[in-house]
Design a protein around this motif. Sequence first.
Motif, PDB file in Angstrom:
ATOM      1  N   GLN A   1     -18.355 -22.249  74.579  1.00  0.00           N
ATOM      2  CA  GLN A   1     -18.009 -22.623  73.210  1.00  0.00           C
ATOM      3  C   GLN A   1     -18.534 -24.025  72.915  1.00  0.00           C
ATOM      4  O   GLN A   1     -18.511 -24.911  73.759  1.00  0.00           O
ATOM      5  CB  GLN A   1     -16.499 -22.580  73.036  1.00  0.00           C
ATOM      6  N   ILE A   2     -19.014 -24.216  71.713  1.00  0.00           N
ATOM      7  CA  ILE A   2     -19.568 -25.495  71.283  1.00  0.00           C
ATOM      8  C   ILE A   2     -18.689 -26.052  70.172  1.00  0.00           C
ATOM      9  O   ILE A   2     -18.371 -25.351  69.216  1.00  0.00           O
ATOM     10  CB  ILE A   2     -21.017 -25.318  70.766  1.00  0.00           C
ATOM     11  N   THR A   3     -18.298 -27.316  70.323  1.00  0.00           N
ATOM     12  CA  THR A   3     -17.517 -27.984  69.284  1.00  0.00           C
ATOM     13  C   THR A   3     -18.353 -29.115  68.706  1.00  0.00           C
ATOM     14  O   THR A   3     -18.841 -29.962  69.435  1.00  0.00           O
ATOM     15  CB  THR A   3     -16.201 -28.549  69.866  1.00  0.00           C
ATOM     16  N   LEU A   4     -18.538 -29.091  67.407  1.00  0.00           N
ATOM     17  CA  LEU A   4     -19.272 -30.128  66.697  1.00  0.00           C
ATOM     18  C   LEU A   4     -18.283 -30.898  65.835  1.00  0.00           C
ATOM     19  O   LEU A   4     -17.465 -30.303  65.145  1.00  0.00           O
ATOM     20  CB  LEU A   4     -20.342 -29.510  65.790  1.00  0.00           C
ATOM     21  N   GLU A   5     -18.353 -32.214  65.886  1.00  0.00           N
ATOM     22  CA  GLU A   5     -17.482 -33.034  65.052  1.00  0.00           C
ATOM     23  C   GLU A   5     -18.333 -34.044  64.297  1.00  0.00           C
ATOM     24  O   GLU A   5     -19.169 -34.714  64.893  1.00  0.00           O
ATOM     25  CB  GLU A   5     -16.452 -33.753  65.913  1.00  0.00           C
ATOM     26  N   PHE A   6     -18.134 -34.108  62.986  1.00  0.00           N
ATOM     27  CA  PHE A   6     -18.942 -34.972  62.133  1.00  0.00           C
ATOM     28  C   PHE A   6     -18.057 -35.745  61.180  1.00  0.00           C
ATOM     29  O   PHE A   6     -16.972 -35.309  60.829  1.00  0.00           O
ATOM     30  CB  PHE A   6     -19.883 -34.153  61.228  1.00  0.00           C
ATOM     31  N   GLN A   7     -18.574 -36.869  60.720  1.00  0.00           N
ATOM     32  CA  GLN A   7     -18.046 -37.488  59.514  1.00  0.00           C
ATOM     33  C   GLN A   7     -19.047 -37.096  58.445  1.00  0.00           C
ATOM     34  O   GLN A   7     -20.251 -37.296  58.608  1.00  0.00           O
ATOM     35  CB  GLN A   7     -17.967 -38.997  59.654  1.00  0.00           C
ATOM     36  N   VAL A   8     -18.549 -36.480  57.397  1.00  0.00           N
ATOM     37  CA  VAL A   8     -19.442 -36.010  56.352  1.00  0.00           C
ATOM     38  C   VAL A   8     -19.103 -36.661  55.025  1.00  0.00           C
ATOM     39  O   VAL A   8     -17.953 -37.022  54.764  1.00  0.00           O
ATOM     40  CB  VAL A   8     -19.401 -34.467  56.186  1.00  0.00           C
ATOM     41  N   GLY A   9     -20.122 -36.833  54.213  1.00  0.00           N
ATOM     42  CA  GLY A   9     -19.935 -37.274  52.840  1.00  0.00           C
ATOM     43  C   GLY A   9     -19.878 -36.035  51.973  1.00  0.00           C
ATOM     44  O   GLY A   9     -20.479 -35.010  52.291  1.00  0.00           O
TER      45      GLY A   9
ATOM     46  N   SER B   1     -14.764 -40.171  49.666  1.00  0.00           N
ATOM     47  CA  SER B   1     -15.749 -39.100  49.773  1.00  0.00           C
ATOM     48  C   SER B   1     -16.147 -38.806  51.222  1.00  0.00           C
ATOM     49  O   SER B   1     -17.033 -38.017  51.461  1.00  0.00           O
ATOM     50  CB  SER B   1     -17.001 -39.443  48.965  1.00  0.00           C
ATOM     51  N   VAL B   2     -15.464 -39.454  52.188  1.00  0.00           N
ATOM     52  CA  VAL B   2     -15.776 -39.234  53.597  1.00  0.00           C
ATOM     53  C   VAL B   2     -14.697 -38.350  54.211  1.00  0.00           C
ATOM     54  O   VAL B   2     -13.510 -38.619  54.082  1.00  0.00           O
ATOM     55  CB  VAL B   2     -15.865 -40.579  54.364  1.00  0.00           C
ATOM     56  N   GLN B   3     -15.126 -37.295  54.862  1.00  0.00           N
ATOM     57  CA  GLN B   3     -14.207 -36.367  55.513  1.00  0.00           C
ATOM     58  C   GLN B   3     -14.642 -36.156  56.956  1.00  0.00           C
ATOM     59  O   GLN B   3     -15.831 -36.224  57.273  1.00  0.00           O
ATOM     60  CB  GLN B   3     -14.212 -35.004  54.794  1.00  0.00           C
ATOM     61  N   LYS B   4     -13.702 -35.870  57.821  1.00  0.00           N
ATOM     62  CA  LYS B   4     -14.018 -35.510  59.203  1.00  0.00           C
ATOM     63  C   LYS B   4     -13.999 -33.989  59.279  1.00  0.00           C
ATOM     64  O   LYS B   4     -13.057 -33.343  58.831  1.00  0.00           O
ATOM     65  CB  LYS B   4     -12.970 -36.093  60.151  1.00  0.00           C
ATOM     66  N   VAL B   5     -15.059 -33.415  59.809  1.00  0.00           N
ATOM     67  CA  VAL B   5     -15.188 -31.969  59.913  1.00  0.00           C
ATOM     68  C   VAL B   5     -15.411 -31.602  61.379  1.00  0.00           C
ATOM     69  O   VAL B   5     -16.258 -32.194  62.048  1.00  0.00           O
ATOM     70  CB  VAL B   5     -16.378 -31.448  59.068  1.00  0.00           C
ATOM     71  N   THR B   6     -14.636 -30.653  61.874  1.00  0.00           N
ATOM     72  CA  THR B   6     -14.827 -30.135  63.223  1.00  0.00           C
ATOM     73  C   THR B   6     -15.164 -28.657  63.093  1.00  0.00           C
ATOM     74  O   THR B   6     -14.464 -27.911  62.406  1.00  0.00           O
ATOM     75  CB  THR B   6     -13.553 -30.310  64.071  1.00  0.00           C
ATOM     76  N   ILE B   7     -16.251 -28.265  63.737  1.00  0.00           N
ATOM     77  CA  ILE B   7     -16.695 -26.870  63.700  1.00  0.00           C
ATOM     78  C   ILE B   7     -16.710 -26.351  65.128  1.00  0.00           C
ATOM     79  O   ILE B   7     -17.299 -26.975  66.011  1.00  0.00           O
ATOM     80  CB  ILE B   7     -18.110 -26.755  63.098  1.00  0.00           C
ATOM     81  N   GLN B   8     -16.051 -25.220  65.360  1.00  0.00           N
ATOM     82  CA  GLN B   8     -16.105 -24.602  66.675  1.00  0.00           C
ATOM     83  C   GLN B   8     -16.955 -23.353  66.580  1.00  0.00           C
ATOM     84  O   GLN B   8     -16.719 -22.493  65.736  1.00  0.00           O
ATOM     85  CB  GLN B   8     -14.709 -24.255  67.176  1.00  0.00           C
TER      86      GLN B   8
END
Length: 102
Positions: free
Chosen positions: A36-44, A72-79
């Motif tokens: 499994q791959i977990t990606l975590e970003f700060q996104v605008g 306008s900045v959000q933290k997004v985690t995608i698994q």
Amino acid sequence: MSSQIGLVDVVQALRSELARASALATGEDIQFPVGQITLEFQVGVTTSAEARGGVRFWVLELGAQAGVSAESVQKVTIQLDPPVDAYGRPVRVSAGETEKPG
């Protein structure tokens, strides 16, 4: 602000890197299954009133947050589930070493 990197572009780059690693693994004695791959970003987040507008997410580059309002900045985690190839088989990658262990 520096150029925006679309979330789609980041995921596509990951897909390309995994495909490259898998191609390099072909014929290798030692391979590693990808889990499994977990990606975590700060996104605008931006919105547009144009005809093709809507909401667009873009990945913030390191240090780019200074020019973006905090709202306008959000933290997004995608698994992502373990990747599979076009036939549904699990993707395997090698370490990329040309020498075999002794």
